[in-house]
Each structure stands twice: as C-alpha cells, then as structure tokens.
Write a protein that holds these residues in place. Structure first.
Motif, PDB file in Angstrom:
ATOM      1  N   PRO A  45       0.805  -1.228   0.000  1.00 55.29           N
ATOM      2  CA  PRO A  45       0.000   0.000   0.000  1.00 55.29           C
ATOM      3  C   PRO A  45       0.838   1.278   0.000  1.00 55.29           C
ATOM      4  O   PRO A  45       0.302   2.368  -0.164  1.00 55.29           O
ATOM      5  CB  PRO A  45      -0.814  -0.105   1.289  1.00 55.29           C
ATOM      6  N   GLY A  46       2.166   1.142   0.237  1.00 57.27           N
ATOM      7  CA  GLY A  46       3.039   2.310   0.253  1.00 57.27           C
ATOM      8  C   GLY A  46       3.732   2.489   1.583  1.00 57.27           C
ATOM      9  O   GLY A  46       3.442   1.811   2.563  1.00 57.27           O
ATOM     10  N   GLY A  47       4.676   3.419   1.604  1.00 56.40           N
ATOM     11  CA  GLY A  47       5.447   3.673   2.809  1.00 56.40           C
ATOM     12  C   GLY A  47       6.680   2.783   2.892  1.00 56.40           C
ATOM     13  O   GLY A  47       6.958   1.984   1.992  1.00 56.40           O
ATOM     14  N   SER A  48       7.426   2.922   3.980  1.00 53.93           N
ATOM     15  CA  SER A  48       8.616   2.105   4.194  1.00 53.93           C
ATOM     16  C   SER A  48       8.901   2.015   5.685  1.00 53.93           C
ATOM     17  O   SER A  48       8.428   2.835   6.470  1.00 53.93           O
ATOM     18  CB  SER A  48       9.831   2.684   3.459  1.00 53.93           C
ATOM     19  N   VAL A  49       9.671   1.000   6.061  1.00 56.64           N
ATOM     20  CA  VAL A  49      10.058   0.797   7.464  1.00 56.64           C
ATOM     21  C   VAL A  49      11.553   0.493   7.500  1.00 56.64           C
ATOM     22  O   VAL A  49      12.036  -0.347   6.734  1.00 56.64           O
ATOM     23  CB  VAL A  49       9.279  -0.380   8.106  1.00 56.64           C
ATOM     24  N   ASP A  50      12.280   1.174   8.364  1.00 61.47           N
ATOM     25  CA  ASP A  50      13.706   0.924   8.559  1.00 61.47           C
ATOM     26  C   ASP A  50      13.856  -0.198   9.579  1.00 61.47           C
ATOM     27  O   ASP A  50      13.479  -0.049  10.745  1.00 61.47           O
ATOM     28  CB  ASP A  50      14.398   2.197   9.056  1.00 61.47           C
ATOM     29  N   GLU A  52      -3.720   2.352  -6.826  1.00 63.51           N
ATOM     30  CA  GLU A  52      -2.514   3.044  -6.367  1.00 63.51           C
ATOM     31  C   GLU A  52      -1.537   2.096  -5.668  1.00 63.51           C
ATOM     32  O   GLU A  52      -0.387   2.470  -5.395  1.00 63.51           O
ATOM     33  CB  GLU A  52      -2.884   4.195  -5.422  1.00 63.51           C
ATOM     34  N   TRP A  53      -1.966   0.871  -5.345  1.00 64.72           N
ATOM     35  CA  TRP A  53      -1.081  -0.100  -4.703  1.00 64.72           C
ATOM     36  C   TRP A  53      -0.192  -0.787  -5.735  1.00 64.72           C
ATOM     37  O   TRP A  53      -0.571  -0.947  -6.899  1.00 64.72           O
ATOM     38  CB  TRP A  53      -1.891  -1.181  -3.982  1.00 64.72           C
TER      39      TRP A  53
END
Length: 285
Positions: free
Chosen positions: A158-163, A271-272
């Motif tokens: 769906p978007g975004g990111s995680v470190d 949008e995904w």
C-alpha cells in the motif's frame, strides 16, 4: 582478476515473528524474487554506490577469511523493493558474503553467512534451506521446519517504508512482544504442524494469527480489508511483513488463479503495487 557471484531470495515478510519466553524469532517465508551480487577483485576498483550494507558484509567476510578488502568491487542486480519487509537487505548481504567467498575460491555455510549478516543488521533467515525458525537478531538457526509448500502468494504494497534497524531499536519492543506472545505461540504451533503434515490451510491460519497479533506492534491500516478479500477469493491465509509494509495472500493451488486475484486487487486499489510469486525453499545459489 577474480570474481564470484551468488544470489539470495527475498521473502514475503514472515510466516510468524515475535518472541517465545522473551527470545526473539521468526519463521522464514522465502519467495521466488532474487538479489544477485557479483564481487570482483580488481586493483583500483571502488565499492558500488548505495551498497553500504553489502560493503560491510564484504569487509566482515574478508576478515573472516583472513583477506584484505582492498581493490574489491560489488555489483548488484535485484528486483526486491527496499524498506518493504521483503528482506531485500538480507538478500543483498547474504549474496555478498557468498559471492565474496567464491571470489576467494571458497564456500561458506549458511550458519556463517547468517552470523555475518546479523552483525550488519537484524536479518531474515532465507540463507538457510527450506523453511527455518531462527533468531533474527543473532542469526542463529533454531529449528528446520520442513520444505516450502508448493503455493503461490499474491503480494500488495500500500506504500510507505520501514527501517529494520530503527524498528528493532524501539523502546517498547520487548513489552509489545510480551503482550502478543500467547497469539504468537499459537501461530507458531499451527504453522509448524501445518508444514509437518502438509496441511496448508493450518499453516495459513497460523500465519494469519501472527499477522493479526502484529497489529499491536506495527498496525497495518488495511489488514482487515486484506483479510476480507482473502476470504472472498478463498485464500489459505494471509502473511505480513512484521517490520515492513507488505501484505500477502497464501493461495490454494486448486483455487483462484493468483493473477486473477492480483487483478481483483488492482481494480480496487490501483494506487497499490500488486504482484504474484511463489513460495520457495530458502538457500543461496
């Protein structure tokens, strides 16, 4: 001039992740999406741009082998998106370790590669054969759970990111893991039994419980909708990146074509990013 090449698979998150009696672990979910790394000894060469983690892995591997890391170049080919929970960094690091050893005319066992990888950052366990339960903070393999089932997975981002590094430094990590331990224990029992008996629906139920338990740790806004869609298309269960953004549906091989499911999702969420792949055994090549 000598060189070595190795490839490592990515993952669709983890079948289970959490703690049991306070000890962190995950169960790998390797998929047929790869990172390939070539290490080349060439005087005057420099490491590739934006490959800091691979460069750390190379230096650690060279140190392990008793060699100098001077005059070495790294090249990477990967289709794994970064920061999504598909173990792209672990794939790069693991492939770099083995490619470095091969450039030196040697091979490394997965246990050694996992320990080196864990020195760079918390790592998945896709360097181990089959499906493995491992400690992702130390790289220690804990239990081999069996061969990967012949199943497809539909993946959505769906978007975004995680470190990953920052996630594993969270101050509330231990308390949150403690709160979800009962559900994680149940999830692990179901996944372990499902893999042992070939009951893929049981495995899927376990993965779904782990995904739901992780809402306490890293809530996914669309997980309820994702589970609803999974039920509508007859999926065996859902799987998530416990420290990432992606969600997956584990598909019944006798059910709806994964490509049709991907189209079903794309029509509702254009949008995904949505694609399909298959579960595979871990291990480098």
């Amino acid at each position: 001039m000598s060189s070595g090449t190795a490839a490592a698979p990515g993952t669709c998150g983890e079948l289970v992740q959490g703690t049991i009696k306070g000890e962190p672990f995950l169960v790998t979910c390797p998929v047929d999406l790869w990172s390939e790394v070539t290490v080349e000894f060439n005087p005057g060469s420099k490491p590739g741009a934006s490959l800091d983690k691979s460069w750390q892995a190379l230096k650690l591997t060279m140190n392990y082998l008793g060699r100098s890391a001077e005059g070495v170049a790294i090249r990477r080919k990967s289709i794994l998106p970064e920061g999504k929970g598909m173990a792209s960094s672990t794939a790069d690091i693991a492939a770099t370790c083995l490619a470095t050893a091969r450039a030196c005319g040697q091979e490394l066992p997965p246990e050694t590669i996992a320990k080196i990888a864990a020195q760079v950052e918390p790592s998945d366990g896709q360097m181990f054969p089959g499906i493995m339960l491992c400690n992702h903070l130390t790289g220690e393999p804990k239990k081999y759970l069996g061969q990967a089932p012949p199943l497809d997975i539909v993946i959505a981002d769906p978007g975004g990111s995680v470190d990953t590094v920052l996630f594993n430094c969270r101050q509330d990590l231990a308390s949150k893991n403690f709160q979800k331990e009962p559900m994680v224990k149940q999830a692990l029992e179901l996944v372990t039994r499902g893999l042992l008996t070939g009951d893929w629906e049981m495995m899927g139920r376990g993965a779904t419980i782990s995904a739901q338990a992780n809402q306490l740790m890293l809530p996914k806004p669309y997980l309820a909708l994702w589970r609803q869609w999974a039920a509508e298309v007859g999926a065996l269960g859902v799987v998530v990146a416990h420290s990432g953004t992606i969600m997956g549906m584990i598909m019944d091989p006798g059910g709806v074509d994964p490509r049709e499911v991907a189209d079903f999702i794309k029509r509702r969420k254009p949008e995904w990013m949505v694609w399909s792949t298959s579960m595979i055994n871990g291990g480098l090549r």
